[in-house]
Design a protein around this motif. Structure first.
Motif, PDB file in Angstrom:
ATOM      1  N   UNK A 178       0.969  -1.183  -0.021  1.00 28.39           N
ATOM      2  CA  UNK A 178       0.048   0.078  -0.060  1.00 28.39           C
ATOM      3  C   UNK A 178       0.813   1.178   0.065  1.00 28.39           C
ATOM      4  N   UNK A 179       1.769   1.112   0.742  1.00 26.37           N
ATOM      5  CA  UNK A 179       2.858   2.746   0.808  1.00 26.37           C
ATOM      6  C   UNK A 179       3.362   2.786  -0.604  1.00 26.37           C
ATOM      7  N   UNK A 180       3.775   1.694  -1.370  1.00 22.77           N
ATOM      8  CA  UNK A 180       4.360   2.006  -2.710  1.00 22.77           C
ATOM      9  C   UNK A 180       3.452   3.107  -3.394  1.00 22.77           C
ATOM     10  N   UNK A 181       2.036   2.951  -3.256  1.00 28.05           N
ATOM     11  CA  UNK A 181       1.066   3.689  -4.107  1.00 28.05           C
ATOM     12  C   UNK A 181       0.232   4.440  -3.166  1.00 28.05           C
ATOM     13  N   UNK A 182       0.964   5.025  -2.024  1.00 30.15           N
ATOM     14  CA  UNK A 182       0.172   5.737  -1.029  1.00 30.15           C
ATOM     15  C   UNK A 182      -0.872   6.818  -1.593  1.00 30.15           C
ATOM     16  N   UNK A 183      -0.135   7.590  -2.688  1.00 30.61           N
ATOM     17  CA  UNK A 183      -1.165   8.710  -2.893  1.00 30.61           C
ATOM     18  C   UNK A 183      -2.515   8.250  -3.623  1.00 30.61           C
ATOM     19  N   UNK A 184      -2.689   6.964  -3.996  1.00 32.99           N
ATOM     20  CA  UNK A 184      -3.907   6.266  -4.650  1.00 32.99           C
ATOM     21  C   UNK A 184      -4.707   5.952  -3.164  1.00 32.99           C
ATOM     22  N   UNK A 185      -4.194   5.844  -2.100  1.00 28.76           N
ATOM     23  CA  UNK A 185      -4.927   5.291  -0.991  1.00 28.76           C
ATOM     24  C   UNK A 185      -5.464   6.258  -0.039  1.00 28.76           C
ATOM     25  N   UNK A 186      -4.723   7.274   0.138  1.00 26.80           N
ATOM     26  CA  UNK A 186      -5.086   8.319   1.030  1.00 26.80           C
ATOM     27  C   UNK A 186      -6.457   8.990   0.755  1.00 26.80           C
ATOM     28  N   UNK A 187      -7.258   8.946   1.578  1.00 30.89           N
ATOM     29  CA  UNK A 187      -8.710   9.570   1.636  1.00 30.89           C
ATOM     30  C   UNK A 187      -9.770   8.713   1.059  1.00 30.89           C
ATOM     31  N   UNK A 188      -9.267   7.392   0.511  1.00 35.43           N
ATOM     32  CA  UNK A 188     -10.076   6.144   0.146  1.00 35.43           C
ATOM     33  C   UNK A 188     -10.669   5.585   1.166  1.00 35.43           C
ATOM     34  N   UNK A 189     -11.985   5.056   1.093  1.00 30.21           N
ATOM     35  CA  UNK A 189     -12.632   4.286   2.201  1.00 30.21           C
ATOM     36  C   UNK A 189     -12.926   2.814   2.047  1.00 30.21           C
ATOM     37  N   UNK A 190     -12.581   2.137   3.114  1.00 31.70           N
ATOM     38  CA  UNK A 190     -12.578   0.404   3.022  1.00 31.70           C
ATOM     39  C   UNK A 190     -13.382   0.103   4.211  1.00 31.70           C
ATOM     40  N   UNK A 191     -14.052  -0.996   4.101  1.00 32.18           N
ATOM     41  CA  UNK A 191     -14.471  -1.430   5.243  1.00 32.18           C
ATOM     42  C   UNK A 191     -13.566  -1.715   6.496  1.00 32.18           C
ATOM     43  N   UNK A 192     -14.305  -1.410   7.859  1.00 34.72           N
ATOM     44  CA  UNK A 192     -13.704  -1.827   8.937  1.00 34.72           C
ATOM     45  C   UNK A 192     -14.390  -2.797   9.922  1.00 34.72           C
ATOM     46  N   UNK A 193     -13.584  -3.559  10.371  1.00 36.39           N
ATOM     47  CA  UNK A 193     -14.307  -4.462  11.508  1.00 36.39           C
ATOM     48  C   UNK A 193     -13.832  -3.949  12.785  1.00 36.39           C
ATOM     49  N   UNK A 194     -14.655  -3.935  13.849  1.00 37.24           N
ATOM     50  CA  UNK A 194     -14.198  -3.694  15.300  1.00 37.24           C
ATOM     51  C   UNK A 194     -15.088  -4.399  16.369  1.00 37.24           C
ATOM     52  N   UNK A 195     -14.474  -4.372  17.486  1.00 36.61           N
ATOM     53  CA  UNK A 195     -15.341  -5.131  18.582  1.00 36.61           C
ATOM     54  C   UNK A 195     -16.409  -4.273  18.871  1.00 36.61           C
ATOM     55  N   UNK A 196     -17.622  -5.021  19.225  1.00 38.23           N
ATOM     56  CA  UNK A 196     -18.648  -4.279  19.820  1.00 38.23           C
ATOM     57  C   UNK A 196     -18.414  -3.659  21.122  1.00 38.23           C
ATOM     58  N   UNK A 197     -17.481  -4.482  22.032  1.00 38.63           N
ATOM     59  CA  UNK A 197     -17.232  -3.832  23.234  1.00 38.63           C
ATOM     60  C   UNK A 197     -16.187  -2.751  23.423  1.00 38.63           C
ATOM     61  N   UNK A 198     -14.996  -2.928  22.506  1.00 42.03           N
ATOM     62  CA  UNK A 198     -13.865  -2.025  22.548  1.00 42.03           C
ATOM     63  C   UNK A 198     -13.901  -1.540  21.230  1.00 42.03           C
ATOM     64  N   UNK A 199     -14.665  -0.383  20.675  1.00 49.70           N
ATOM     65  CA  UNK A 199     -14.456   0.227  19.540  1.00 49.70           C
ATOM     66  C   UNK A 199     -13.375   0.441  19.130  1.00 49.70           C
ATOM     67  N   UNK A 200     -12.191   0.726  19.931  1.00 56.70           N
ATOM     68  CA  UNK A 200     -10.971   1.219  19.470  1.00 56.70           C
ATOM     69  C   UNK A 200     -10.025  -0.070  18.720  1.00 56.70           C
ATOM     70  N   UNK A 201     -10.673  -1.408  19.148  1.00 58.56           N
ATOM     71  CA  UNK A 201     -10.060  -2.618  18.471  1.00 58.56           C
ATOM     72  C   UNK A 201     -10.486  -2.894  17.184  1.00 58.56           C
ATOM     73  N   UNK A 202      -9.754  -2.521  16.241  1.00 64.45           N
ATOM     74  CA  UNK A 202     -10.467  -2.367  14.951  1.00 64.45           C
ATOM     75  C   UNK A 202      -9.314  -3.011  13.749  1.00 64.45           C
ATOM     76  N   UNK A 203      -9.967  -3.413  12.629  1.00 64.25           N
ATOM     77  CA  UNK A 203      -9.208  -3.876  11.454  1.00 64.25           C
ATOM     78  C   UNK A 203      -9.499  -3.325  10.273  1.00 64.25           C
ATOM     79  N   UNK A 204      -8.717  -2.637   9.481  1.00 57.13           N
ATOM     80  CA  UNK A 204      -9.372  -2.131   7.979  1.00 57.13           C
ATOM     81  C   UNK A 204      -9.078  -3.102   7.022  1.00 57.13           C
ATOM     82  N   UNK A 205      -9.915  -3.640   6.170  1.00 63.01           N
ATOM     83  CA  UNK A 205      -9.824  -4.442   5.390  1.00 63.01           C
ATOM     84  C   UNK A 205      -9.617  -4.073   3.927  1.00 63.01           C
ATOM     85  N   UNK A 206      -8.545  -4.176   3.302  1.00 58.50           N
ATOM     86  CA  UNK A 206      -8.239  -3.726   2.084  1.00 58.50           C
ATOM     87  C   UNK A 206      -7.828  -4.993   0.929  1.00 58.50           C
TER      88      UNK A 206
END
Length: 94
Positions: A39-67
């Protein structure tokens, strides 16, 4: 829910981290995830893009972005066709 990529960060001996933000109940959370160098190699293409995120129901800070395909497979999900541009346009196939 979706998250927006805001930046990338290279950590010594830890690789490339993707910074992103997402909102739950009007509260914006910011997170980092070690996504590796493709992703870093093409970072200009990714900044500002939206992707699905999964997070814990109890701890919203615990998340993963799915790319990448492997991100979805890790959670038993299939990457949606709407994200095929990652492979097609940027030559990042996994």
């Amino acid at each position: 829910m979706t998250g927006e990529i805001t930046d990338f960060h290279i950590a010594l001996n830890e690789g490339v981290w993707t910074r992103y933000k997402y909102t739950i109940n009007s509260i914006t959370f910011r997170s980092n995830e070690n996504t590796g160098s493709p992703l870093y190699k093409e970072k200009k293409e990714f900044i500002g893009k939206k992707f699905p995120v999964i997070c814990s129901k109890k701890e919203h800070e615990a998340s993963y972005i799915l790319i990448l395909k492997r991100d979805f497979e890790e959670f038993g999900l299939v990457r949606p066709d709407s994200l095929n541009w990652i492979c097609d346009s940027l030559n990042i196939c996994d």
